[in-house]
Scaffold this motif. Structure first.
Motif, PDB file in Angstrom:
ATOM      1  N   ARG A 176     113.459  13.211 -14.868  1.00  9.30           N
ATOM      2  CA  ARG A 176     114.681  13.627 -14.182  1.00  9.30           C
ATOM      3  C   ARG A 176     115.861  12.716 -14.529  1.00  9.30           C
ATOM      4  O   ARG A 176     116.996  13.167 -14.669  1.00  9.30           O
ATOM      5  CB  ARG A 176     114.442  13.646 -12.677  1.00  9.30           C
ATOM      6  N   ASN A 179     116.912  13.658 -18.021  1.00 11.19           N
ATOM      7  CA  ASN A 179     117.181  15.094 -18.224  1.00 11.19           C
ATOM      8  C   ASN A 179     116.465  15.640 -19.463  1.00 11.19           C
ATOM      9  O   ASN A 179     117.022  16.410 -20.236  1.00 11.19           O
ATOM     10  CB  ASN A 179     118.693  15.350 -18.349  1.00 11.19           C
ATOM     11  N   LYS A 180     115.204  15.214 -19.638  1.00  9.86           N
ATOM     12  CA  LYS A 180     114.460  15.635 -20.838  1.00  9.86           C
ATOM     13  C   LYS A 180     113.643  16.906 -20.614  1.00  9.86           C
ATOM     14  O   LYS A 180     113.183  17.525 -21.565  1.00  9.86           O
ATOM     15  CB  LYS A 180     113.525  14.505 -21.288  1.00  9.86           C
ATOM     16  N   ALA A 181     113.426  17.252 -19.357  1.00  7.30           N
ATOM     17  CA  ALA A 181     112.600  18.427 -19.072  1.00  7.30           C
ATOM     18  C   ALA A 181     112.877  18.879 -17.645  1.00  7.30           C
ATOM     19  O   ALA A 181     113.579  18.210 -16.875  1.00  7.30           O
ATOM     20  CB  ALA A 181     111.122  18.105 -19.261  1.00  7.30           C
ATOM     21  N   THR A 182     112.300  20.013 -17.292  1.00  4.42           N
ATOM     22  CA  THR A 182     112.457  20.580 -15.954  1.00  4.42           C
ATOM     23  C   THR A 182     111.180  20.353 -15.158  1.00  4.42           C
ATOM     24  O   THR A 182     110.074  20.541 -15.671  1.00  4.42           O
ATOM     25  CB  THR A 182     112.731  22.099 -16.038  1.00  4.42           C
ATOM     26  N   ILE A 183     111.322  19.965 -13.912  1.00  3.78           N
ATOM     27  CA  ILE A 183     110.178  19.766 -13.032  1.00  3.78           C
ATOM     28  C   ILE A 183     110.154  20.890 -12.010  1.00  3.78           C
ATOM     29  O   ILE A 183     111.124  21.072 -11.254  1.00  3.78           O
ATOM     30  CB  ILE A 183     110.236  18.397 -12.315  1.00  3.78           C
ATOM     31  N   GLU A 184     109.086  21.658 -11.995  1.00  4.07           N
ATOM     32  CA  GLU A 184     108.946  22.784 -11.061  1.00  4.07           C
ATOM     33  C   GLU A 184     107.625  22.654 -10.316  1.00  4.07           C
ATOM     34  O   GLU A 184     106.721  23.478 -10.441  1.00  4.07           O
ATOM     35  CB  GLU A 184     108.996  24.110 -11.820  1.00  4.07           C
ATOM     36  N   LYS A 218     108.828  21.700 -19.639  1.00  3.13           N
ATOM     37  CA  LYS A 218     108.824  21.604 -18.182  1.00  3.13           C
ATOM     38  C   LYS A 218     107.424  21.235 -17.686  1.00  3.13           C
ATOM     39  O   LYS A 218     106.439  21.307 -18.431  1.00  3.13           O
ATOM     40  CB  LYS A 218     109.271  22.922 -17.542  1.00  3.13           C
ATOM     41  N   GLY A 220     105.043  22.289 -14.556  1.00  5.62           N
ATOM     42  CA  GLY A 220     104.926  23.241 -13.451  1.00  5.62           C
ATOM     43  C   GLY A 220     103.489  23.604 -13.175  1.00  5.62           C
ATOM     44  O   GLY A 220     102.559  23.049 -13.778  1.00  5.62           O
TER      45      GLY A 220
END
Length: 522
Positions: A176, A179-184, A218, A220
């Protein structure tokens, strides 16, 4: 991810665990020789560095490539050169002259050299009057008989839930921040992701999380399966256990209503609600019976029914032929199983691995007896939620100690299926091959296949398919009827042995089916 959020070893050192407390006591008690069994060298290095600081001791590392090195001491006197040789290293350790922890890395191959063993034994006697402790750090336990009374063994457990939770939090924070990937991930999905990673080292878990992120940018809920697949690869590398993801269902097992009811009542027994109710976790099942009647299929179905991973232990692999390695193989397999708990451990054809126990003292220098003793002790005293499903075809090869209450929760006898069960098995296998069961007279097929096992019924369906395919037509009733009439089942070719098995099971086991044959144990 180019660099980890923090050292895996440093994370581990923050957690107070029983093995750390034991290690601290042994150092304070001035034990001269300790043996730490672990793959996680970096993690243990950090723990020992913290322990050395806490006790005011110097810290030295030895390896065959770099010799004896000072990694945590204010010592100004130089160490001798050329200490890569184990004997030279032990001579240098004896002359340290200050309280220290000395870590010998991957030292176990040198314990086959009688000269090195003798030198280590003499060093242990010398260190008893000092404040120095020598620690052997290795992924494999190998102790020659000369050192058995000199060495104290500490098994370093795999990272627990809290260790992996801390790792996941740090990775999420790093991702986070950059800002390298999305966390879901919801709290529930994070919990499932951590449980999927149990059994991995911190380094392996970090790599698995990084791989999951790299796959689609991401992290998830869909990555839970990726982590499970990664764990499957890691477990396969041990060569002792096979990992099976939950796939089969109890619906794929025909009959066995008593056994299914028993399992249904214990479905929620691994949860926290069961602990609060005062229930212990189920220990395991011993499944005895006729070959091909569903013992192995049941073991697979249990894991799916309870949504637990399944590990298969092959007793033949435990006995590798190397002196002393069989006991270590079993210890290693048990450690892996406990590290991924809750889990179902399937010990297939357990009687084959224990068949030589009675003559072990003369046939194999007692190896079989020692392995058997280790297995029995673990079955009796295990506290980790490892549900053991052991299967056996021949009771005459099974030592009587295995059958004692306390090793398993229950012993079930799986006999040849009844007519109604055979009908159910035909329905399952016809449906599995994408045919409509209503198109067949299952009652007639069940009547014609009296004495057939589940495996023989499956093969009859397969043979019927081959015949229909060869004729260029669709599978029909006559194909299955001919396949049944061409089959000579085990109940005919091995009738005496099956009769003895049934007689033995009478009064000693619970029948897995609700309805029994007239001659079947009730």
């Amino acid at each position: 991810m180019s660099s980890p959020p923090s050292s895996p070893a440093a994370r581990a050192s923050r957690v107070t665990e029983p093995w750390l407390a034991e290690l601290d006591i042994l150092v304070r008690a001035r034990y001269p020789l300790l043996y730490l069994v672990s793959w996680e060298e970096h993690r243990v290095d950090a723990v020992l560095a913290e322990l050395a600081r806490a006790h005011g001791k110097a810290l030295f590392h030895w390896s065959v490539t770099r010799g004896l090195r000072n990694v945590g001491s204010s010592r100004t006197a130089p160490l001798p050169e050329d200490t890569q040789n184990p004997a030279a290293a032990m001579a240098a350790i004896e002359k340290l002259g200050e309280p220290a922890l000395v870590v010998l890395k991957d030292f176990h191959p040198y314990l086959e050299d009688k000269g090195v063993v003798r030198a280590l034994r003499e060093l242990a006697h010398f260190l008893k009057s000092t404040f120095t402790t020598v620690i052997l750090l290795s992924p494999s336990l190998s102790i020659p008989v000369e050192l058995e009374k000199e060495v104290s063994v500490v098994d370093v457990p795999m990272p627990g839930y809290n260790d992996l939770l801390a790792l996941l939090k740090e990775i999420v924070a790093l991702v986070r921040r950059n800002n390298k990937a999305t966390i879901e991930l919801s709290r529930e999905h994070a919990d499932q992701l951590i449980k999927a990673a149990l059994g991995l080292t911190l380094s392996e878990a970090e790599n698995a999380f990084a791989k999951a992120i790299a796959a689609d940018g991401k992290l998830g809920p869909e990555d839970i399966k990726r982590i499970q697949d990664e764990k499957r690869q890691v477990i396969r590398k041990s060569g002792l256990l096979e990992y099976y993801p939950p796939e089969q269902s109890l619906r794929d097992v025909g009959g066995l209503n008593n056994l299914k009811s028993w399992l249904d009542m214990r479905t929620a027994a691994f949860g926290e609600r069961a602990r609060q109710f005062g229930l212990p976790e189920p220990r395991g099942l011993l499944l005895l019976g006729v070959q091909g009647c569903g013992k192995s299929l049941t073991a697979k179905a249990v894991s799916a029914h309870w949504n637990l991973p399944l590990l298969r232990l092959d007793m033949g692999r435990i006995f590798s032929g190397l002196i002393g390695s069989s006991e270590e193989n079993l210890r290693k397999a048990i450690r892996v199983a406990e590290s991924v708990a809750p889990v179902v451990l399937w010990v297939d054809e357990i009687e084959k691995g224990l068949s030589g126990v009675a003559s072990s003292s003369t046939a194999d220098s007692g190896v079989s007896a020692r392995v058997f003793g280790t297995l029995l002790t673990w079955l009796q005293e295990k506290t980790a939620p490892v549900f053991v499903v052991a299967t056996a075809n021949r009771i005459d090869g099974l030592p009587p100690e295995v059958l004692r209450k306390g090793r398993f929760d229950e012993i079930f006898f799986i006999d040849l299926p009844e007519a109604a069960e055979r009908q159910d098995i035909f329905r399952i296998h016809v449906q599995r091959r994408k045919r409509e069961p209503a198109s067949f007279d299952l009652e007639e097929l069940a009547k014609l296949s009296e004495g057939f096992s589940g495996a023989e019924i499956e093969q009859a369906v397969v043979a019927g398919l081959y015949e229909a395919f060869g004729e260029g037509g669709e599978l029909a009733q006559q194909h299955l009827v001919r396949a049944i009439r061409d089959t000579f089942p085990l109940s005919v070719t091995m009738s005496d042995e099956i009769g003895r098995l049934r007689e033995w099971a009478r009064g000693r086991t619970r029948p897995a089916s609700a309805v029994a044959h007239p001659e079947r144990p009730r």
